[in-house]
Scaffold this motif. Structure first.
Motif, PDB file in Angstrom:
ATOM      1  N   TRP A  62       0.858  -1.183   0.000  1.00 32.43           N
ATOM      2  CA  TRP A  62       0.000   0.000   0.000  1.00 32.43           C
ATOM      3  C   TRP A  62       0.892   1.231   0.000  1.00 32.43           C
ATOM      4  O   TRP A  62       1.892   1.272   0.724  1.00 32.43           O
ATOM      5  N   ASP A  63       0.549   2.225  -0.782  1.00 40.38           N
ATOM      6  CA  ASP A  63       1.306   3.478  -0.843  1.00 40.38           C
ATOM      7  C   ASP A  63       0.357   4.635  -0.502  1.00 40.38           C
ATOM      8  O   ASP A  63      -0.561   4.929  -1.256  1.00 40.38           O
ATOM      9  N   LEU A  64       0.573   5.239   0.664  1.00 41.54           N
ATOM     10  CA  LEU A  64      -0.186   6.411   1.089  1.00 41.54           C
ATOM     11  C   LEU A  64       0.708   7.622   0.853  1.00 41.54           C
ATOM     12  O   LEU A  64       1.859   7.639   1.301  1.00 41.54           O
ATOM     13  N   ASN A  65       0.222   8.617   0.100  1.00 42.45           N
ATOM     14  CA  ASN A  65       1.091   9.754  -0.203  1.00 42.45           C
ATOM     15  C   ASN A  65       0.364  11.081  -0.088  1.00 42.45           C
ATOM     16  O   ASN A  65      -0.862  11.163  -0.163  1.00 42.45           O
ATOM     17  N   LEU A  66       1.179  12.115   0.093  1.00 38.26           N
ATOM     18  CA  LEU A  66       0.711  13.491   0.172  1.00 38.26           C
ATOM     19  C   LEU A  66       1.658  14.318  -0.692  1.00 38.26           C
ATOM     20  O   LEU A  66       2.869  14.216  -0.549  1.00 38.26           O
ATOM     21  N   GLY A  67       1.085  15.086  -1.598  1.00 37.04           N
ATOM     22  CA  GLY A  67       1.938  15.804  -2.539  1.00 37.04           C
ATOM     23  C   GLY A  67       1.433  17.182  -2.907  1.00 37.04           C
ATOM     24  O   GLY A  67       0.343  17.600  -2.503  1.00 37.04           O
ATOM     25  N   GLN A  68       2.253  17.845  -3.694  1.00 39.79           N
ATOM     26  CA  GLN A  68       1.950  19.192  -4.197  1.00 39.79           C
ATOM     27  C   GLN A  68       2.161  19.185  -5.706  1.00 39.79           C
ATOM     28  O   GLN A  68       3.210  18.747  -6.181  1.00 39.79           O
ATOM     29  N   TRP A  69       1.160  19.647  -6.443  1.00 37.61           N
ATOM     30  CA  TRP A  69       1.291  19.850  -7.885  1.00 37.61           C
ATOM     31  C   TRP A  69       1.461  21.348  -8.100  1.00 37.61           C
ATOM     32  O   TRP A  69       0.634  22.146  -7.646  1.00 37.61           O
ATOM     33  N   ARG A  70       2.505  21.735  -8.813  1.00 41.19           N
ATOM     34  CA  ARG A  70       2.777  23.147  -9.084  1.00 41.19           C
ATOM     35  C   ARG A  70       2.730  23.385 -10.586  1.00 41.19           C
ATOM     36  O   ARG A  70       3.694  23.110 -11.297  1.00 41.19           O
ATOM     37  N   PRO A  78       0.584  31.784 -19.795  1.00 41.32           N
ATOM     38  CA  PRO A  78       2.004  31.691 -19.423  1.00 41.32           C
ATOM     39  C   PRO A  78       2.316  32.589 -18.224  1.00 41.32           C
ATOM     40  O   PRO A  78       1.849  33.721 -18.135  1.00 41.32           O
ATOM     41  N   GLY A  79       3.089  32.033 -17.284  1.00 39.45           N
ATOM     42  CA  GLY A  79       3.470  32.789 -16.087  1.00 39.45           C
ATOM     43  C   GLY A  79       2.455  32.742 -14.968  1.00 39.45           C
ATOM     44  O   GLY A  79       2.736  33.163 -13.849  1.00 39.45           O
ATOM     45  N   ASN A  80       1.258  32.242 -15.234  1.00 39.55           N
ATOM     46  CA  ASN A  80       0.216  32.090 -14.222  1.00 39.55           C
ATOM     47  C   ASN A  80       0.413  30.746 -13.531  1.00 39.55           C
ATOM     48  O   ASN A  80       0.623  29.737 -14.192  1.00 39.55           O
ATOM     49  N   HIS A  81       0.359  30.704 -12.195  1.00 40.84           N
ATOM     50  CA  HIS A  81       0.661  29.482 -11.447  1.00 40.84           C
ATOM     51  C   HIS A  81      -0.545  28.967 -10.676  1.00 40.84           C
ATOM     52  O   HIS A  81      -1.410  29.746 -10.269  1.00 40.84           O
TER      53      HIS A  81
END
Length: 179
Positions: A62-70, A78-81
């Protein structure tokens, strides 16, 4: 609220409580579709060996994960995040040697909850719930450090439209705890 709950569950699971002892922890970095992905995870081995033959078998974890997509093209400007927090859990099947070292291949499909609606590079999700599937290869060294490369796809399986999906190439390093 969901992101905070996922962070608390991930942190609490890292404790060495015998019934919930974490077998390994991981860090990941990925990129694709104008987005960088950063993740931490905790893994629990299933302790099963299916289809044993010639010193190999299929196992899993089992893989439990916490992440950030940027994302760097929010609303395709373009340039908008856009930054999105993602919590997920995935059962992963792995074809590996019986001694759990050397080369392996794996695949998994799991459930993920996003903190917002992804809208980067012309790809806009209609749901915050996404399935995440991956196929990968890797190598486990004699010190049990695991280095893998994954091709990962996220989409909602046409639960709602639009459903453009996103794809990432992910480098993962996992380190065992205890044992």
């Amino acid at each position: 609220m969901t992101t905070k709950f996922a962070a608390i569950v991930l942190a609490a699971s890292a404790l060495h409580i015998p019934a919930f002892a974490v077998d390994s922890v991981s860090v990941e970095y990925g990129t694709g579709n104008h987005t960088d992905v950063y993740r931490v995870g905790a893994q629990w081995n299933w302790g099963k060996q299916w289809w044993q033959s010639n010193g190999t078998h299929i196992g899993g974890y089992w893989d439990l994960n916490l992440g950030q997509w940027r994302g760097n093209r929010y609303q395709n400007i373009p340039g908008n995040h856009q930054n999105i927090t993602v919590a997920g859990i995935t059962p992963v099947f792995r074809f590996q040697k019986d001694n759990l070292q050397g080369w392996y291949g794996e695949l998994g499909i799991g459930a993920n909850l996003l903190s917002g609606y992804y809208d980067v590079g012309g790809r806009r999700f209609s749901t915050r719930f996404q399935f995440g599937d991956h196929i990968g290869i890797g190598y486990v060294f004699s010190n049990k450090v695991d280095v893998g490369l994954r091709y990962q796809h996220f989409s909602n399986a046409s639960i709602d439209s639009p459903n453009p999906g996103v794809n990432y190439t992910v480098l993962r390093v996992s380190y065992p705890l205890g044992k």
